[in-house]
Design a protein around this motif. Structure first.
Motif, PDB file in Angstrom:
ATOM      1  N   ALA A  30       5.167  -2.032   4.663  1.00  0.00           N
ATOM      2  CA  ALA A  30       6.528  -0.564   4.758  1.00  0.00           C
ATOM      3  C   ALA A  30       5.431   0.012   2.732  1.00  0.00           C
ATOM      4  O   ALA A  30       5.367  -1.225   2.170  1.00  0.00           O
ATOM      5  CB  ALA A  30       8.038  -1.226   4.189  1.00  0.00           C
ATOM      6  N   LEU A  31       5.060   0.439   2.349  1.00  0.00           N
ATOM      7  CA  LEU A  31       4.459   1.463   1.192  1.00  0.00           C
ATOM      8  C   LEU A  31       4.627   1.971   1.312  1.00  0.00           C
ATOM      9  O   LEU A  31       5.662   3.056   1.140  1.00  0.00           O
ATOM     10  CB  LEU A  31       2.649   2.035   1.448  1.00  0.00           C
ATOM     11  N   PHE A  32       5.066   2.370  -0.457  1.00  0.00           N
ATOM     12  CA  PHE A  32       5.793   3.510  -1.677  1.00  0.00           C
ATOM     13  C   PHE A  32       4.969   3.875  -2.791  1.00  0.00           C
ATOM     14  O   PHE A  32       4.164   3.220  -3.160  1.00  0.00           O
ATOM     15  CB  PHE A  32       6.770   2.218  -2.978  1.00  0.00           C
ATOM     16  N   TYR A  33       5.331   5.391  -2.288  1.00  0.00           N
ATOM     17  CA  TYR A  33       3.975   5.671  -2.178  1.00  0.00           C
ATOM     18  C   TYR A  33       4.578   6.655  -3.848  1.00  0.00           C
ATOM     19  O   TYR A  33       5.754   7.616  -3.453  1.00  0.00           O
ATOM     20  CB  TYR A  33       3.755   6.870  -2.056  1.00  0.00           C
ATOM     21  N   SER A  34       3.636   6.765  -5.455  1.00  0.00           N
ATOM     22  CA  SER A  34       4.693   7.459  -5.786  1.00  0.00           C
ATOM     23  C   SER A  34       4.215   8.860  -5.876  1.00  0.00           C
ATOM     24  O   SER A  34       2.779   9.607  -6.166  1.00  0.00           O
ATOM     25  CB  SER A  34       4.687   6.629  -7.649  1.00  0.00           C
ATOM     26  N   LEU A  35       5.153  10.262  -6.288  1.00  0.00           N
ATOM     27  CA  LEU A  35       4.121  11.178  -6.402  1.00  0.00           C
ATOM     28  C   LEU A  35       3.529  12.251  -7.480  1.00  0.00           C
ATOM     29  O   LEU A  35       2.578  12.480  -7.145  1.00  0.00           O
ATOM     30  CB  LEU A  35       5.113  12.332  -5.284  1.00  0.00           C
ATOM     31  N   ARG A  36       4.289  11.327  -8.933  1.00  0.00           N
ATOM     32  CA  ARG A  36       3.703  11.166 -10.013  1.00  0.00           C
ATOM     33  C   ARG A  36       2.528  10.898 -10.389  1.00  0.00           C
ATOM     34  O   ARG A  36       1.602  11.807 -10.764  1.00  0.00           O
ATOM     35  CB  ARG A  36       4.876  10.626 -10.632  1.00  0.00           C
ATOM     36  N   LYS A  37       2.343   9.386 -10.374  1.00  0.00           N
ATOM     37  CA  LYS A  37       1.322   9.337  -9.995  1.00  0.00           C
ATOM     38  C   LYS A  37       0.023   9.159  -8.967  1.00  0.00           C
ATOM     39  O   LYS A  37      -1.250   8.617  -8.794  1.00  0.00           O
ATOM     40  CB  LYS A  37       0.989   7.369 -10.757  1.00  0.00           C
TER      41      LYS A  37
END
Length: 284
Positions: A195-202
């Motif tokens: 499972a991948l946690f992706y930052s929309l800011r970074k």
């Protein structure tokens, strides 16, 4: 079963409850509504209390695969097996946007979440995402009253060639993270089972959580930092986030193709081929 809605000759492919505005209690006699997507490309709105169809729209030429309401319940977003996303008004019955960015691959997920106008540098009252079976996820900022819909991010996740003998690949699933703003979680067929946690800011993957297999369903708790994942070997996993020992349960008879937390986060509904289970989560 306390009520049954009218039967259609077409197949109902997806459903979504209409959300209530924040802080607004239901009025006496007010009906809850459900939107349904059908195999003939129609979107239909039903009154639950009156058990009748109130609106029928036809924004698609192909079978529906995903449907949801905007966070205020004023718009309906629908996606089909050809990858077309339509935005329609249940008040007027008109389709106001048709988006073909995912054209060629079935839409697997549509989700909306509230946001502030200044967040992420995009004008609009909410964020929404669309995921398609080709492992692409688009994220949008929208202000429906101002007729604005702006692409915020476009994600494409790599994967090896599909293994021989596998009839269908695991679904591409994405969800906004309730406890970590500006982050979405993605699972799907890929280079690794994770499972991948992706930052929309970074604009980058913040962390990864290894999984025992490719997930077939996903739901994030609105009340506590953990997620539920279903798998093809009848396994249900409750995974603390960002780290912690997972809890595995084997109570299904087949692939766990649906996980869905209740709004309170205290219950979890899961479904497989011939079983629907409701789990109590007292610690949530």
């Amino acid at each position: 079963v306390t009520r049954s809605l009218p039967i259609s000759l077409q197949s109902c492919q997806c459903l979504a409850w209409k959300p209530r505005p924040v802080g607004v209690w239901p009025r006496p006699g007010e009906s809850q509504h459900v939107v349904a997507g059908y195999s003939d490309g129609t979107v239909r709105v039903f009154s639950v209390s009156r058990t009748e169809m109130e609106l029928k729209m036809h924004p698609h030429a192909a079978a529906l695969t995903a449907v949801t309401y905007s966070t205020d319940g004023e718009m309906i977003l629908s996606g089909d097996k050809d990858g077309i996303v339509a935005v329609s008004s249940p008040r007027t019955g008109m389709t106001i946007h048709v988006l073909a960015d995912h054209k060629g691959s079935p839409i697997t997920v549509l989700q909306c979440t509230r946001k502030q106008y200044h967040e992420l540098g995009v004008e609009g009252g909410e964020l929404w995402l669309a995921a398609s079976s080709d492992r692409r996820v688009s994220v949008w900022g929208s202000d429906w009253l101002q007729d604005k819909c702006e692409l915020l991010d476009w994600l494409s996740f790599p994967a090896p060639a599909g293994p021989e003998g596998l009839d269908s690949l695991p679904p591409s699933l994405a969800a906004f993270c309730p406890w970590e703003h500006g982050v979405l979680v993605y699972v799907g067929f890929g280079l690794q089972k994770e499972a991948l946690f992706y930052s929309l800011r970074k604009k980058q993957v913040l962390r990864k959580i290894s999984l025992p297999a490719f997930a077939t369903s996903l739901s994030l708790s609105p009340a506590a930092p953990f997620m539920a994942l279903g798998f093809g070997d009848r396994l249900l996993r409750l995974q603390p986030c960002p780290a912690g020992a997972p809890q595995d349960y084997a109570g299904h008879d087949d692939t766990v193709h649906l996980c869905r937390f209740a709004p309170s986060g205290r219950r979890l509904l899961t479904a497989s081929h011939s079983a629907v289970l409701v789990w109590e989560l007292p610690g949530a």
